[in-house]
Structures are given as structure tokens and as C-alpha cells.
Design a protein around this motif. Structure first.
Motif, short mmCIF file in Angstrom:
data_model
loop_
_atom_site.label_atom_id
_atom_site.label_comp_id
_atom_site.label_asym_id
_atom_site.label_seq_id
_atom_site.Cartn_x
_atom_site.Cartn_y
_atom_site.Cartn_z
N LEU A 117 9.42 19.10 -13.73
CA LEU A 117 8.35 18.28 -14.31
C LEU A 117 8.62 16.79 -14.10
CD1 LEU A 117 7.35 19.94 -17.70
CD2 LEU A 117 5.86 19.45 -15.75
N LYS A 118 9.87 16.38 -14.19
CA LYS A 118 10.21 14.98 -13.96
C LYS A 118 9.76 14.55 -12.56
CE LYS A 118 14.01 13.27 -16.81
NZ LYS A 118 15.39 12.75 -16.78
N GLY A 119 9.98 15.41 -11.60
CA GLY A 119 9.58 15.10 -10.23
C GLY A 119 8.08 14.97 -10.09
N LEU A 120 7.33 15.85 -10.78
CA LEU A 120 5.88 15.79 -10.73
C LEU A 120 5.37 14.46 -11.30
CD1 LEU A 120 3.05 17.01 -10.36
CD2 LEU A 120 3.30 18.08 -12.60
N TYR A 121 5.84 14.09 -12.48
CA TYR A 121 5.37 12.85 -13.10
C TYR A 121 5.85 11.63 -12.32
CZ TYR A 121 3.27 15.11 -17.13
OH TYR A 121 2.44 15.85 -17.93
N LEU A 122 7.03 11.71 -11.74
CA LEU A 122 7.51 10.61 -10.90
C LEU A 122 6.56 10.38 -9.73
CD1 LEU A 122 11.09 9.83 -9.80
CD2 LEU A 122 9.35 10.10 -8.05
N GLN A 123 6.09 11.46 -9.12
CA GLN A 123 5.18 11.32 -7.99
C GLN A 123 3.80 10.81 -8.41
OE1 GLN A 123 5.88 15.23 -5.72
NE2 GLN A 123 5.69 13.69 -4.13
N MET A 124 3.44 10.97 -9.69
CA MET A 124 2.19 10.39 -10.16
C MET A 124 2.25 8.87 -10.13
SD MET A 124 1.24 12.82 -13.40
CE MET A 124 1.52 14.59 -13.31
N LEU A 125 3.45 8.31 -10.12
CA LEU A 125 3.63 6.87 -9.93
C LEU A 125 3.83 6.55 -8.45
CD1 LEU A 125 6.13 6.02 -12.82
CD2 LEU A 125 3.66 5.70 -12.81
N GLN A 126 4.62 7.34 -7.78
CA GLN A 126 4.99 7.08 -6.39
C GLN A 126 3.88 7.43 -5.41
OE1 GLN A 126 7.75 9.85 -4.45
NE2 GLN A 126 9.02 8.10 -3.87
N ASP A 145 1.03 13.36 2.29
CA ASP A 145 -0.28 13.97 2.08
C ASP A 145 -1.38 12.95 1.82
OD1 ASP A 145 0.75 16.49 2.43
OD2 ASP A 145 1.04 16.89 0.30
N ASN A 146 -1.06 11.65 1.96
CA ASN A 146 -2.03 10.57 1.75
C ASN A 146 -2.57 10.56 0.33
OD1 ASN A 146 -3.15 8.29 3.06
ND2 ASN A 146 -5.14 9.28 3.16
N ILE A 147 -1.68 10.80 -0.63
CA ILE A 147 -2.03 10.75 -2.06
C ILE A 147 -1.57 9.39 -2.60
CG2 ILE A 147 -1.70 11.80 -4.32
CD1 ILE A 147 -1.12 14.44 -2.88
N PRO A 148 -2.47 8.61 -3.19
CA PRO A 148 -2.10 7.26 -3.62
C PRO A 148 -1.21 7.24 -4.84
CG PRO A 148 -4.32 7.76 -4.35
CD PRO A 148 -3.88 8.93 -3.50
N GLY A 149 -0.42 6.20 -4.97
CA GLY A 149 0.38 5.96 -6.16
C GLY A 149 0.15 4.54 -6.62
N ILE A 150 1.07 4.01 -7.41
CA ILE A 150 0.97 2.65 -7.91
C ILE A 150 1.88 1.75 -7.08
CG2 ILE A 150 1.36 1.15 -9.90
CD1 ILE A 150 0.79 3.52 -11.70
N LYS A 151 1.34 0.67 -6.56
CA LYS A 151 2.13 -0.23 -5.72
C LYS A 151 3.25 -0.87 -6.53
CE LYS A 151 -1.64 -1.35 -2.55
NZ LYS A 151 -2.52 -2.43 -2.03
N GLY A 152 4.39 -1.09 -5.86
CA GLY A 152 5.50 -1.77 -6.51
C GLY A 152 6.54 -0.85 -7.10
#
Length: 445
Positions: A272-281, A286-293
Motif C-alpha cells: 500500500l505504501k508503494g501505491l500511495y507513493l505513486q499517487m504522488l510520483q 504508463d504516462n500517468i501524471p503525478g505531482i511535480k517536484g
């Protein structure tokens, strides 16, 4: 892991299994690419004024013989160096015999079976462009960055071989990893629930680690499948490992031989940590956007201290709420650039003007936003509002008549990204939507 004794070769295909071994759940898409690529060689012929100068069997060899370091330098030389104006290229593919290729497929699958002593396996391959994620994505076109990527010559033949001789199942409407992760999750969950009873009744000795091994192993080279708790086997690295449900994050720093730190850092994650981390990254693959910075260090410092899924959710949502005004300001700036009819190309005449304008205009809009002097409605263009290039990837040019933005809340953008990243498929009734796990927090659960 202990390797069981081989069984007799099964009829109908060339694989042999190990009696009493675990069941493999195999995301087998990678085989068609990996084996197919090895069984072909791209020969590039370099000519000057039509006269053959040399041939190269790889990009590395080509650049070395041409005295350059990479593709960017080669393109620059071809475009701007007069000495290169007569340089041309021809390409051809040399193929291994198809019998050799399919034999390599069989040996690859057999090696995996033997590595973990598998008693049986189920394989899945993706059907193609029928993924439900294509309909969910609005921020960016899903996997648009893979447009124009050529598949190996034997790609379709390998897939047909795996279906006919190895029982590969076609995953329709999703990717192969979705049913693989689903069955893996269900099997692992069932095993965990039964484990205490087996220990209490003496069927399993907890002092013997081999007896505690889950009877199901996921086989995949895709990091997204690491969301699922249980045993995983990576056939490329030959690594067999456990992943916990909550997961972990690890910050890696590369060192020079003398022990001096360098800036090259990376982050590994799972559960789960990896999933939520990727919600930022996000996910560039796969061309899925994240948060810059959010680089490796900032991601680690944000996610690693968190102890519950609610903490993960609340932290990530707050990050998106802070980022969305920045994202909307960027949308405004791009609109202003379009009104100027500036050349958008990377090396265009207006490249410096665009860079300077972006920086100044974005800062001004953010200042107004913080003062509450701007409209607080969040709006953005869906990716299909933009003209697509020859490979089907959206450009920065708006289609005629496509100049209206969608209204959205930060939670909705986060939910879109989460649903694109979430690799666990639930059967849902017709007309209902497939939701990511964080949707439960909308109802205060």
C-alpha cells in the motif's frame, strides 16, 4: 525454497512440473517482448553519397563507429552539420528461425518453473487496446508515451504459441496483471486465514520456515504488481521475495568506488505504501501524471514515516490539494502562449521567450491565487482536446473548437490517478464504475 522432484512430462506441451510445488500465477506479456527481441537483430547500414561505409548491429556500436555519444547528438549533426548532409541510413532485420524462437519461449517458461519448483501454473496475456484505463484517463492519454514503439517481429507468433501450447489466458478489458494480482491476492488472503488453524492442529510446524511458504507465487517483471502482498518472483532478476500488505519504501543512494556520495538516488517501494507513493510520483512508463517536484528524497520523507492507510490517504490528498492551483496556473499560462501563436517546438525560434514567459506568468498567477484574487474553480483540458502527433500522442496544440475546460476537484484528480495505478480487479455490476481503494474514504470509512 526447497525444489520438489520433477514429474513426468505432461502431454500436450513440452513443460514439466514439480510434484507438490506451488502454483505460479504468471503475467506473461513480457515474454513476447523479451524473447522476440533477442531473436532478431537490427542491422543499420551507414552510407555517404550512397556508398556503404559500415554496418552496426546495435545503437551502441553505431554511435561508437560514428564518433558520437547518443541519438540527440546524431540528430543535431544531421540537422546542423554540413559535413553530414550526405549521410543516409538503411535498416534491415535479421531473424532467428521461428523454431529457435519458440524453443527459447519454452525454455524460458521451464526455467521459471524449475527456479521455484512449481507444481502448476496459470498464465495471462493482455488482449490489446481493450483496457478499462483508456476510458478513465483524462489528465493524460494512458500509455501515449509508448505510441510508435515497434513490437518484435515474432510478437504475435509467440503469443499464439503460449495460448495454444501453454494455456495462456487472454485478459479482456484489462491488462494481464489485473487477473494475476486478483488471484494472487485472494489466494494469499485465504492462506493467511487458514494458517492459524493448521499451526494449532499440528499440520504445520511454525519452526520449519519451508512449511510456512504460501502455495501461490506471482511471476511478473512489472513493479506495479508489487502492490499485492505475498510471494513474488521476478524472472529477470531471479529474485524470490515476500511483500507485506502495508508495504515499505527504501531510498537508494549510488556511491562511487571511493565511497563518495553522488546525486543519483532512487526509491524502491511496494504494498500500500508503494501505491500511495505513486499517487504522488505518477508513472512515466504508463504516462500517468503525478505531482511535480517529488523526487526520490522528497517521496521517501513524505511516505516513509506514515503508519496507517488513513495517514497515507490524508497526506497524499493534502499534497494534491496544494498542487492543483499550481497545475491550473500552468493551464492558464499555456493558454496565453497559444494566443501569442508562438512556435511550440523544442528548438523553435520562440523557445527562450516561452521559457521566460512561463516562469514569470506562473509566479504571478500563483501570487493572485494565494490572495484569493482568482477564480477558485479548478478547470483543465482533457487530453483529447489536443491534436495528436503521427504516433497518436497528444501535442500542445488545441483542436479547433476544443477550448473548454472541465471542472474538477483535487480529490477527483487524485482518484483518477489512483484508479489508473491500482492493479486489482473487482467484478462490478454493469453500469457501475471500477474504483480505486481510496474511494472508501469519500464516505468517511
Amino acid at each position: 525454497m526447497a525444489i520438489s522432484k520433477p514429474m513426468k512430462q505432461e502431454k500436450g506441451h513440452e513443460l514439466s512440473y514439480h510434484e507438490g510445488g506451488p502454483l505460479l500465477l504468471h503475467d506473461a506479456d513480457w515474454i513476447a517482448y523479451a524473447v522476440g527481441s533477442v531473436c532478431q537483430t537490427l542491422i543499420q547500414t551507414v552510407m555517404v553519397k550512397g556508398e556503404v561505409k559500415f554496418e552496426a548491429e546495435s545503437k551502441t556500436e553505431l554511435y561508437e563507429k560514428m564518433g558520437i555519444k547518443d541519438k540527440a547528438e546524431m540528430e543535431d549533426r544531421l540537422a546542423n552539420d554540413k559535413r553530414w548532409k550526405h549521410v543516409t541510413f538503411e535498416e534491415r532485420i535479421e531473424l532467428e528461425p521461428i523454431e529457435n524462437c519458440l524453443h527459447s519461449v519454452n525454455m524460458t517458461i521451464q526455467r521459471i518453473i524449475d527456479d521455484v519448483g512449481a507444481g502448476d501454473q496459470k498464465m495471462w496475456i493482455t488482449q490489446g487496446n481493450t483496457n478499462f484505463r483508456n476510458d478513465i484517463a483524462t489528465l493524460k492519454k494512458y500509455k501515449a508515451n509508448r505510441s510508435g514503439v515497434e513490437r518484435p517481429h515474432y510478437y504475435d507468433t509467440i503469443r499464439e504459441h503460449m495460448i495454444e501450447y501453454h494455456g495462456a489466458i487472454i485478459a479482456t478489458g484489462m491488462e494481464a496483471e489485473d487477473p494475476v494480482v486478483t488471484e494472487h491476492y485472494q489466494a494469499h488472503d485465504k492462506w493467511l486465514k487458514e494458517l492459524p488453524k493448521k499451526i494449532q492442529t499440528g499440520l504445520i510446524n511454525p519452526l520449519n520456515p519451508e512449511e510456512l511458504e504460501c502455495p501461490v507465487i506471482m511471476v511478473s517483471v512489472d513493479k506495479d504488481t508489487f502492490q499485492s502482498a505475498g510471494q513474488h518472483y521476478n524472472p529477470k532478476t531471479e529474485e524470490l521475495r515476500w511483500i507485506s500488505e502495508f508495504g515499505s519504501t527504501t531510498l537508494k543512494t549510488r556511491y562511487k568506488e571511493c565511497g563518495v556520495k553522488v546525486k543519483d538516488r532512487s526509491i524502491k517501494f511496494d504494498g500500500l505504501k508503494g501505491l500511495y507513493l505513486q499517487m504522488l510520483q505518477g508513472d512515466d512508463i504508463d504516462n500517468i501524471p503525478g505531482i511535480k517536484g517529488y523526487g526520490p528524497v522528497k517521496l521517501y520523507e513524505t511516505i516513509e514515516p506514515l503508519k496507517t492507510e488513513r495517514e497515507l490517504y490524508e497526506t497524499v490528498l493534502k499534497c494534491w490539494e496544494d498542487y492543483v492551483p499550481v497545475f491550473m496556473a500552468e493551464q492558464d499560462v499555456e493558454d496565453e502562449i497559444r494566443k501569442q501563436n508562438w512556435d511550440y517546438s523544442f528548438r523553435g525560434a520562440n523557445a527562450k521567450d516561452i521559457t521566460a514567459f512561463r516562469k514569470k506568468a506562473k509566479a504571478a498567477r500563483m501570487a493572485l491565487w494565494k490572495k484569493g484574487a482568482m477564480d477558485q474553480t479548478f478547470q483543465y483540458y482533457k487530453w483529447d482536446c489536443f491534436v495528436e502527433d503521427e504516433f497518436g500522442a497528444p501535442t500542445l496544440e488545441l483542436k479547433p473548437g476544443k477550448n473548454e475546460r472541465m471542472e474538477v476537484e483535487p480529490y477527483d484528480l487524485l482518484l483518477e490517478v489512483a484508479t489508473l495505478l491500482w492493479i486489482r480487479h473487482y467484478e462490478v455490476a454493469e453500469g457501475e464504475y471500477l474504483m480505486a481503494p481510496l474511494s472508501k474514504f469519500r464516505h468517511g470509512l
